[in-house]
Motif scaffolding. Structure first.
Motif, mmCIF file in Angstrom:
data_model
loop_
_atom_site.group_PDB
_atom_site.id
_atom_site.type_symbol
_atom_site.label_atom_id
_atom_site.label_comp_id
_atom_site.label_asym_id
_atom_site.label_seq_id
_atom_site.Cartn_x
_atom_site.Cartn_y
_atom_site.Cartn_z
ATOM 1 N N LEU A 99 1.931 13.937 -5.394
ATOM 2 C CA LEU A 99 1.131 12.863 -5.071
ATOM 3 C C LEU A 99 -0.337 13.089 -5.031
ATOM 4 C CD1 LEU A 99 3.153 11.859 -1.889
ATOM 5 C CD2 LEU A 99 3.305 10.850 -4.247
ATOM 6 N N THR A 100 -1.130 12.289 -5.483
ATOM 7 C CA THR A 100 -2.596 12.594 -5.677
ATOM 8 C C THR A 100 -3.478 11.709 -4.660
ATOM 9 O OG1 THR A 100 -2.718 10.938 -7.439
ATOM 10 C CG2 THR A 100 -2.290 13.272 -8.181
ATOM 11 N N GLY A 101 -2.694 10.767 -4.075
ATOM 12 C CA GLY A 101 -3.694 9.954 -3.072
ATOM 13 C C GLY A 101 -2.510 9.822 -1.704
ATOM 14 N N ASP A 102 -2.928 8.826 -0.924
ATOM 15 C CA ASP A 102 -2.239 8.743 0.413
ATOM 16 C C ASP A 102 -2.085 7.112 0.517
ATOM 17 O OD1 ASP A 102 -4.862 7.054 0.870
ATOM 18 O OD2 ASP A 102 -5.129 8.470 2.713
ATOM 19 N N THR A 103 -2.023 6.572 -0.477
ATOM 20 C CA THR A 103 -1.733 5.146 -0.208
ATOM 21 C C THR A 103 -0.811 4.512 -1.251
ATOM 22 O OG1 THR A 103 -3.666 4.634 0.743
ATOM 23 C CG2 THR A 103 -2.564 2.600 -0.007
ATOM 24 N N ALA A 104 0.440 3.900 -1.039
ATOM 25 C CA ALA A 104 1.396 2.966 -1.909
ATOM 26 C C ALA A 104 1.263 1.583 -1.674
ATOM 27 C CB ALA A 104 2.589 3.648 -2.090
ATOM 28 N N SER A 105 1.474 0.724 -2.668
ATOM 29 C CA SER A 105 1.449 -0.557 -2.226
ATOM 30 C C SER A 105 2.404 -1.346 -3.148
ATOM 31 C CB SER A 105 -0.034 -1.050 -2.144
ATOM 32 O OG SER A 105 -0.511 -1.170 -3.648
ATOM 33 N N VAL A 106 2.678 -2.376 -2.529
ATOM 34 C CA VAL A 106 3.283 -3.734 -3.339
ATOM 35 C C VAL A 106 2.484 -4.895 -3.077
ATOM 36 C CG1 VAL A 106 5.296 -5.022 -3.739
ATOM 37 C CG2 VAL A 106 5.725 -2.772 -2.995
ATOM 38 N N ARG A 107 2.044 -5.404 -4.332
ATOM 39 C CA ARG A 107 1.227 -6.777 -4.168
ATOM 40 C C ARG A 107 1.648 -7.867 -5.110
ATOM 41 N NH1 ARG A 107 -3.043 -8.640 -6.969
ATOM 42 N NH2 ARG A 107 -4.861 -9.786 -5.993
ATOM 43 N N ASP A 108 1.850 -8.988 -4.397
ATOM 44 C CA ASP A 108 1.934 -10.384 -5.146
ATOM 45 C C ASP A 108 0.700 -11.037 -6.004
ATOM 46 O OD1 ASP A 108 2.768 -12.861 -6.159
ATOM 47 O OD2 ASP A 108 3.612 -13.707 -4.137
ATOM 48 N N PRO A 109 0.513 -10.744 -7.089
ATOM 49 C CA PRO A 109 -0.805 -11.357 -7.821
ATOM 50 C C PRO A 109 -0.939 -12.559 -7.673
ATOM 51 C CG PRO A 109 0.882 -10.550 -9.421
ATOM 52 C CD PRO A 109 1.378 -10.174 -8.146
ATOM 53 N N GLY A 110 0.084 -13.475 -7.196
ATOM 54 C CA GLY A 110 -0.204 -14.843 -7.238
ATOM 55 C C GLY A 110 -0.819 -15.236 -5.884
ATOM 56 N N THR A 111 -0.488 -14.416 -4.793
ATOM 57 C CA THR A 111 -0.985 -14.759 -3.783
ATOM 58 C C THR A 111 -2.198 -14.030 -3.086
ATOM 59 O OG1 THR A 111 0.797 -13.857 -2.491
ATOM 60 C CG2 THR A 111 1.263 -15.927 -3.079
ATOM 61 N N GLY A 112 -2.115 -12.711 -3.665
ATOM 62 C CA GLY A 112 -2.684 -11.591 -3.175
ATOM 63 C C GLY A 112 -2.251 -10.974 -1.849
ATOM 64 N N ARG A 113 -1.144 -11.387 -1.461
ATOM 65 C CA ARG A 113 -0.505 -10.767 -0.413
ATOM 66 C C ARG A 113 -0.173 -9.349 -0.875
ATOM 67 N NH1 ARG A 113 4.568 -12.966 2.169
ATOM 68 N NH2 ARG A 113 4.218 -11.595 3.649
ATOM 69 N N GLU A 114 0.032 -8.415 0.287
ATOM 70 C CA GLU A 114 0.120 -7.010 -0.044
ATOM 71 C C GLU A 114 0.846 -6.438 1.232
ATOM 72 O OE1 GLU A 114 -2.474 -3.448 -2.350
ATOM 73 O OE2 GLU A 114 -3.390 -4.699 -0.816
ATOM 74 N N VAL A 115 1.683 -5.446 0.743
ATOM 75 C CA VAL A 115 2.287 -4.513 1.968
ATOM 76 C C VAL A 115 1.710 -3.048 1.433
ATOM 77 C CG1 VAL A 115 4.052 -3.919 3.170
ATOM 78 C CG2 VAL A 115 4.129 -5.775 2.218
ATOM 79 N N THR A 116 1.121 -2.212 2.296
ATOM 80 C CA THR A 116 0.847 -1.016 1.978
ATOM 81 C C THR A 116 1.420 0.108 2.841
ATOM 82 O OG1 THR A 116 -1.229 -1.104 3.267
ATOM 83 C CG2 THR A 116 -1.386 -1.685 1.313
ATOM 84 N N LEU A 117 1.627 1.345 2.263
ATOM 85 C CA LEU A 117 2.333 2.474 2.935
ATOM 86 C C LEU A 117 1.303 3.552 2.666
ATOM 87 C CD1 LEU A 117 4.653 3.986 4.123
ATOM 88 C CD2 LEU A 117 5.226 4.237 1.805
ATOM 89 N N ARG A 118 0.835 3.800 3.964
ATOM 90 C CA ARG A 118 -0.494 5.030 4.001
ATOM 91 C C ARG A 118 0.087 6.203 4.369
ATOM 92 N NH1 ARG A 118 -3.495 1.543 7.103
ATOM 93 N NH2 ARG A 118 -4.073 3.123 8.507
ATOM 94 N N LEU A 119 0.190 7.249 3.740
ATOM 95 C CA LEU A 119 0.855 8.589 3.854
ATOM 96 C C LEU A 119 0.068 9.506 4.770
ATOM 97 C CD1 LEU A 119 2.187 9.028 0.327
ATOM 98 C CD2 LEU A 119 3.088 7.919 1.987
ATOM 99 N N GLY A 120 0.754 10.338 5.503
ATOM 100 C CA GLY A 120 0.275 11.112 6.508
ATOM 101 C C GLY A 120 0.825 12.494 6.388
ATOM 102 N N GLU A 121 0.768 13.257 7.577
ATOM 103 C CA GLU A 121 1.249 14.612 7.587
ATOM 104 C C GLU A 121 2.673 14.557 6.960
ATOM 105 O OE1 GLU A 121 1.813 18.067 11.254
ATOM 106 O OE2 GLU A 121 0.952 16.077 11.481
ATOM 107 N N GLY A 122 3.117 15.504 6.411
ATOM 108 C CA GLY A 122 4.567 15.721 5.977
ATOM 109 C C GLY A 122 5.057 15.082 4.712
ATOM 110 N N CYS A 123 4.351 14.126 4.254
ATOM 111 C CA CYS A 123 4.746 13.271 3.212
ATOM 112 C C CYS A 123 4.560 13.817 1.835
ATOM 113 C CB CYS A 123 4.189 11.695 3.247
ATOM 114 S SG CYS A 123 4.575 10.725 4.867
ATOM 115 N N GLN A 124 5.552 14.168 1.180
ATOM 116 C CA GLN A 124 5.415 15.118 0.067
ATOM 117 C C GLN A 124 5.885 14.218 -1.050
ATOM 118 O OE1 GLN A 124 3.326 17.785 0.730
ATOM 119 N NE2 GLN A 124 4.722 19.230 0.245
#
Length: 294
Positions: free
Chosen positions: A217-242
């Motif tokens: 992992l090189t960053g702390d954010t994963a996401s899924v986005r609907d390009p049609g509507t712009g809606r998005e769900v994000t997963l921000r990673l913290g301690e222990g997430c490898q």
């Protein structure tokens, strides 16, 4: 009549709402401004497909349910018998002690007792806290026994934006991926560069079938986005997430209707291959923390 998922806690904070259940300490739903972000399951039904589960004391699979630790061989029950694996730990089909300190927070605890295949004593905990930016989740495991214990943890949210995953953009801050065999056990990690598994920049999933661990992992954010509507769900990673384990729901209903992005401390089969396996010394604790936002 007893609810199959145990006591349900309703959490609210501003535009956010969530349901947490006592069986398995699972996160059944999460919505923002009335729009659901998780593909959960209805009240009155048994949790399907490990949705919203806490994964302790190991995430994903232990091949053959058999592993060696500290000079002894241990045999776990095969909870995925069709593939000969022990799947997703021991904390799911159990009642957790529930605390509800305020309208926005649920704290759950479980005493994991030693048993055949896992003769180690752990105190497990999950803290769900709705805040302005989403639900903050902290998963803890503490070794309360007299000997070291092998350990891993994770969570199993299914993200939904109300449409099939094929048209969604996926972003993963991962530089490696692992190929999987027909039992869904991983091979050696490989660079994502130049492969269909490179999601370091947003890319439409298309017809790609995913049930793979991603590391480096090189960053702390994963996401899924609907390009049609712009809606998005994000997963921000913290301690222990490898690691992140990503699954495009190809073998569950609705078919390819949600993307599971599972934050984990280790990849599948860590009890056997040792990759990022945590060894908890007596009295030692491990934390895994992340935030789901929309």
């Amino acid at each position: 009549m007893r609810e199959p998922s145990g006591h349900t806690l309703l959490l609210r904070h501003g535009p956010w709402a969530a349901e947490v259940v006592g069986v398995g300490a699972a996160l059944r739903s999460l919505s923002h401004d009335g729009q659901e972000l998780l593909s959960g399951w209805p009240a009155g039904e048994i949790c399907p497909d490990y949705r919203g589960w806490v994964l302790q004391p190991w995430p994903n699979r232990v091949g053959d349910g058999r592993y060696d630790f500290a000079g002894a061989t241990h045999q776990l029950a095969l909870t995925e018998p069709e593939r000969g694996n022990a799947l997703h730990g021991l904390a799911g089909w159990t009642h957790w002690e529930v605390h509800h300190p305020d309208a926005s927070r649920a704290v759950l605890r479980h005493e994991l007792v030693p048993r055949t295949g896992y003769p180690f004593a752990l105190d497990l905990g999950v803290d769900y806290h709705l805040r302005d930016d989403g639900v903050h989740v902290t998963i803890t495991g503490t070794n309360v026994g007299a000997t070291p214990a092998p350990y891993g943890s994770g969570h199993h949210p299914y993200f939904t934006l109300g449409r099939p995953v094929d048209g969604l953009e996926l972003t993963l801050p991962a530089s490696t991926w692992c190929p999987m065999d027909d039992r869904q056990l991983p091979g050696e990690a490989r660079p994502v560069e130049g492969t269909p598994y490179d999601f370091r920049q947003p890319r439409v999933i298309g017809d790609l079938v995913l049930d793979h661990p991603f590391g480096g992992l090189t960053g702390d954010t994963a996401s899924v986005r609907d390009p049609g509507t712009g809606r998005e769900v994000t997963l921000r990673l913290g301690e222990g997430c490898q690691w992140l384990h990503v699954y495009t729901s190809d073998t569950v209903e609705p078919h390819r209707g949600a993307v599971a992005i599972e934050p984990t401390s280790c990849p599948p089969d860590a009890f056997r291959n040792g990759t990022d396996l945590v060894v908890l010394q007596p009295g030692e604790s491990h934390r895994l923390a992340f935030v789901i936002a929309g």
